[in-house]
Motif scaffolding. Structure first.
Motif, PDB file in Angstrom:
ATOM      1  N   ASP A  30       4.638  40.054  35.187  1.00 59.23           N
ATOM      2  CA  ASP A  30       3.574  39.996  34.186  1.00 59.23           C
ATOM      3  C   ASP A  30       3.933  38.899  33.185  1.00 59.23           C
ATOM      4  O   ASP A  30       4.932  39.006  32.475  1.00 59.23           O
ATOM      5  CB  ASP A  30       3.452  41.347  33.498  1.00 59.23           C
ATOM      6  CG  ASP A  30       2.311  41.391  32.491  1.00 59.23           C
ATOM      7  OD1 ASP A  30       1.522  40.431  32.461  1.00 59.23           O
ATOM      8  OD2 ASP A  30       2.224  42.387  31.758  1.00 59.23           O
ATOM      9  N   PRO A  31       3.121  37.832  33.079  1.00 56.61           N
ATOM     10  CA  PRO A  31       3.478  36.733  32.169  1.00 56.61           C
ATOM     11  C   PRO A  31       3.359  37.125  30.702  1.00 56.61           C
ATOM     12  O   PRO A  31       3.955  36.484  29.847  1.00 56.61           O
ATOM     13  CB  PRO A  31       2.496  35.624  32.538  1.00 56.61           C
ATOM     14  CG  PRO A  31       1.374  36.299  33.250  1.00 56.61           C
ATOM     15  CD  PRO A  31       1.924  37.543  33.849  1.00 56.61           C
ATOM     16  N   THR A  32       2.636  38.205  30.394  1.00 55.07           N
ATOM     17  CA  THR A  32       2.483  38.611  28.990  1.00 55.07           C
ATOM     18  C   THR A  32       3.580  39.560  28.533  1.00 55.07           C
ATOM     19  O   THR A  32       3.705  39.841  27.349  1.00 55.07           O
ATOM     20  CB  THR A  32       1.115  39.288  28.779  1.00 55.07           C
ATOM     21  OG1 THR A  32       1.062  40.469  29.598  1.00 55.07           O
ATOM     22  CG2 THR A  32      -0.016  38.336  29.147  1.00 55.07           C
ATOM     23  N   ALA A  33       4.381  40.069  29.475  1.00 61.28           N
ATOM     24  CA  ALA A  33       5.455  41.019  29.124  1.00 61.28           C
ATOM     25  C   ALA A  33       6.598  40.275  28.444  1.00 61.28           C
ATOM     26  O   ALA A  33       6.887  39.118  28.770  1.00 61.28           O
ATOM     27  CB  ALA A  33       5.969  41.724  30.368  1.00 61.28           C
ATOM     28  N   PRO A  34       7.264  40.941  27.470  1.00 57.61           N
ATOM     29  CA  PRO A  34       8.413  40.297  26.823  1.00 57.61           C
ATOM     30  C   PRO A  34       9.573  40.165  27.801  1.00 57.61           C
ATOM     31  O   PRO A  34       9.714  40.940  28.737  1.00 57.61           O
ATOM     32  CB  PRO A  34       8.767  41.247  25.674  1.00 57.61           C
ATOM     33  CG  PRO A  34       8.207  42.558  26.085  1.00 57.61           C
ATOM     34  CD  PRO A  34       6.998  42.275  26.939  1.00 57.61           C
TER      35      PRO A  34
END
Length: 156
Positions: A30-34
């Protein structure tokens, strides 16, 4: 994957079992996950002795009566078993070369003596494997495990 090559332990390597999962699209980050926080390395074990001390322990164990008994049990089984199997195999090869008439004699239908002897080679292999594992389990494994445990305890 068992050996650490000194690189980043989290890096994807070619021998990684999950390598093909990326190519198949089974796992897409997931590119939005930290970004995950790095896992701290475990503390190094304290030094327990020099290499010379360890070598002395192994030599002492190797010269012990218990170790010699385990090795003797192994040799008393392995050498005769290998000799018998090798003789049986060579008998099959020599008979196929020297006595083609005997090996070509039909036993049942299209099945001849050579086919039966060849299949018996497979059966003998499985029988020998079973006998070896049984012999090891009944006569050597417990003593070898005790030696291993004792050696590891002395290395601490």
């Amino acid at each position: 994957m068992d050996k650490h090559d000194g690189g980043d332990p989290g890096a994807l390597r070619v021998d990684d079992p999950w390598y093909d999962a990326l190519a198949a699209g089974l796992w897409v980050p997931d590119p939005t996950a930290p970004a995950p926080s790095p896992v701290p390395a475990p503390p190094a074990a304290p030094a327990t002795g020099t290499e010379q001390d360890r070598a002395a322990i192994y030599l002492e164990v190797q010269q012990s009566a218990a170790f010699q008994e385990v090795r003797g049990q192994y040799r008393r089984f392995a050498f005769p078993a290998v000799a018998a199997f090798l003789a049986w195999y060579l008998l099959y090869v020599v008979a196929a070369t020297v006595a083609p008439g005997l090996m070509g004699r039909p036993v049942a239908g299209e099945l001849n003596v050579a086919m039966v002897a060849g299949l018996a080679q497979f059966a003998t292999t499985f029988l020998l494997t079973w006998a070896y594992s049984r012999h090891a389990r009944l006569r050597r494994d417990r003593a070898a495990l005790d030696l291993r445990w004792d050696t590891q305890e002395r290395m601490r």
